[in-house]
Motif scaffolding. Sequence first.
Motif, PDB file in Angstrom:
ATOM      1  N   LYS A 148       0.831  -1.198   0.000  1.00  0.00           N
ATOM      2  CA  LYS A 148       0.000   0.000   0.000  1.00  0.00           C
ATOM      3  C   LYS A 148       0.870   1.255   0.000  1.00  0.00           C
ATOM      4  O   LYS A 148       2.044   1.233   0.368  1.00  0.00           O
ATOM      5  CB  LYS A 148      -0.902   0.027   1.236  1.00  0.00           C
ATOM      6  CG  LYS A 148      -1.880  -1.133   1.336  1.00  0.00           C
ATOM      7  CD  LYS A 148      -2.739  -0.979   2.585  1.00  0.00           C
ATOM      8  CE  LYS A 148      -3.674  -2.154   2.789  1.00  0.00           C
ATOM      9  NZ  LYS A 148      -4.537  -1.970   3.982  1.00  0.00           N
ATOM     10  N   MET A 149       0.247   2.368  -0.397  1.00  0.00           N
ATOM     11  CA  MET A 149       0.886   3.669  -0.297  1.00  0.00           C
ATOM     12  C   MET A 149       0.739   4.196   1.129  1.00  0.00           C
ATOM     13  O   MET A 149      -0.235   3.893   1.820  1.00  0.00           O
ATOM     14  CB  MET A 149       0.256   4.653  -1.274  1.00  0.00           C
ATOM     15  CG  MET A 149       0.591   4.380  -2.725  1.00  0.00           C
ATOM     16  SD  MET A 149      -0.236   5.548  -3.848  1.00  0.00           S
ATOM     17  CE  MET A 149      -1.909   4.875  -3.849  1.00  0.00           C
ATOM     18  N   ALA A 150       1.693   5.019   1.531  1.00  0.00           N
ATOM     19  CA  ALA A 150       1.667   5.641   2.852  1.00  0.00           C
ATOM     20  C   ALA A 150       1.376   7.128   2.717  1.00  0.00           C
ATOM     21  O   ALA A 150       1.945   7.806   1.856  1.00  0.00           O
ATOM     22  CB  ALA A 150       2.991   5.435   3.568  1.00  0.00           C
ATOM     23  N   ALA A 151       0.488   7.633   3.568  1.00  0.00           N
ATOM     24  CA  ALA A 151       0.146   9.053   3.602  1.00  0.00           C
ATOM     25  C   ALA A 151       0.768   9.679   4.840  1.00  0.00           C
ATOM     26  O   ALA A 151       0.447   9.298   5.968  1.00  0.00           O
ATOM     27  CB  ALA A 151      -1.373   9.229   3.630  1.00  0.00           C
ATOM     28  N   PHE A 152       1.672  10.618   4.632  1.00  0.00           N
ATOM     29  CA  PHE A 152       2.320  11.345   5.726  1.00  0.00           C
ATOM     30  C   PHE A 152       1.690  12.729   5.756  1.00  0.00           C
ATOM     31  O   PHE A 152       1.936  13.551   4.883  1.00  0.00           O
ATOM     32  CB  PHE A 152       3.827  11.404   5.486  1.00  0.00           C
ATOM     33  CG  PHE A 152       4.626  11.911   6.655  1.00  0.00           C
ATOM     34  CD1 PHE A 152       4.770  11.143   7.806  1.00  0.00           C
ATOM     35  CD2 PHE A 152       5.248  13.149   6.603  1.00  0.00           C
ATOM     36  CE1 PHE A 152       5.519  11.606   8.880  1.00  0.00           C
ATOM     37  CE2 PHE A 152       6.001  13.618   7.664  1.00  0.00           C
ATOM     38  CZ  PHE A 152       6.136  12.841   8.818  1.00  0.00           C
TER      39      PHE A 152
END
Length: 413
Positions: A148-152
Amino acid sequence: MKRRDLIKKLSMLPLAGSVFPIQSLVSAPVAGNNISSHLQQKPMPELHRKAFVMDGHTHVMSRELMLGTDIGQRYTDGTVDLPRAREGGLDAMFFSVYTPEHYYPGRMETKNTFRVVNLALDQIEKNKDMIELALNASDIERINRKGKMAAFLDLEGGYDLDGDINLLRAMYRLGLRSMQLTAHNTTNAFIDSCNDIKRWGGINDLGKKIIAEMNSLGMVINVAHASNEAILQTAEASEHPVIYSHGGFYGIVPHPRCITDEAAKAVASKGGVIGIHFGSLFNNPKYWSWQQKTPNETTPASVQLSAKTLEAVDKEFAKEVPLNFKGSIPDAYWMHVDQLAKVIDYGVNLVGEDHMAIGSDLDGGPELPREIKDISDFPQITIAMQKLGYSDERIKKILGLNWLRVIRQVTEG
């Protein structure tokens, strides 16, 4: 093959091979949408597919807030949504929520900031098959291992023009881990903007207290949009590395939003990172010169706008969404992606490969290069760096490892 690499490769295949549900690949409001037309294969170098790729400044949530849309859908306009981000090979992004000048005259900036942060959390949860919230570098790596992509979570614009530290702490508890100090292009109660009146000669004592609080909390300090003096003073005051998330170099284009060599060296000396913006205005001298022939000088938006109800301000802001460049560029001034690579190279020669990265500002209004129409074209920047003869290791740093290092130092140090 790592699961993350497998997911990247699968995202380039026809729909039958996709790992995402069909509703996440098609924008529901578009009648008769041809799904396969959105999944045409684009060149993705093997290096890009295998690398950790992170954008240091990607606008999200403005259109979702104003139009009630879903970032998990594929839009037919704008430059950012999650399906296209996946196709571009993104592993993580500074999930940049935005509180623009529209909300400042009526002192609605805090209300808007809390609602866009809350909406971002809702949208991340709604699309948890594709993306998850990351609070530190270890979270980013854990999320990537799941494919998955990570949202910071990152804020551009004023969280509170007065600089109330209690509100800052509240935002931290909601998951905000990165914040631009200036109120976008507006000078606030503690730091000067590069585009507005200079009230403090950089930062004042309150600014130093906010910097110290962000250091204590483990929040990334972003000096984009700050005055030259403010960048220098912030780098000196901060115990941790600071970032300049998106912009160009003043030595290439003398725009006030571009970072000077002096300030870039100050950011790098503290272990910080400079993200290169994708727009012509900050990176293309030919385009800049053309723009200067018909100058359109305006006073800061904070001066121009008058206080209205929240509903009225929303209605005004909604007219601008999505926040894309809506003009046209004559062919002679239209930048190629190779020019972005040259700007990165300028930075590498100035401050070193450990301090350069990408901060596209997609869906924030940049005049994109010919080869990049949206976030799915992110591999083009890798191709351009390969043409410069950069080593794989250098490219990997610039594509994302430098961002990851700073996040680790700030959030886990």
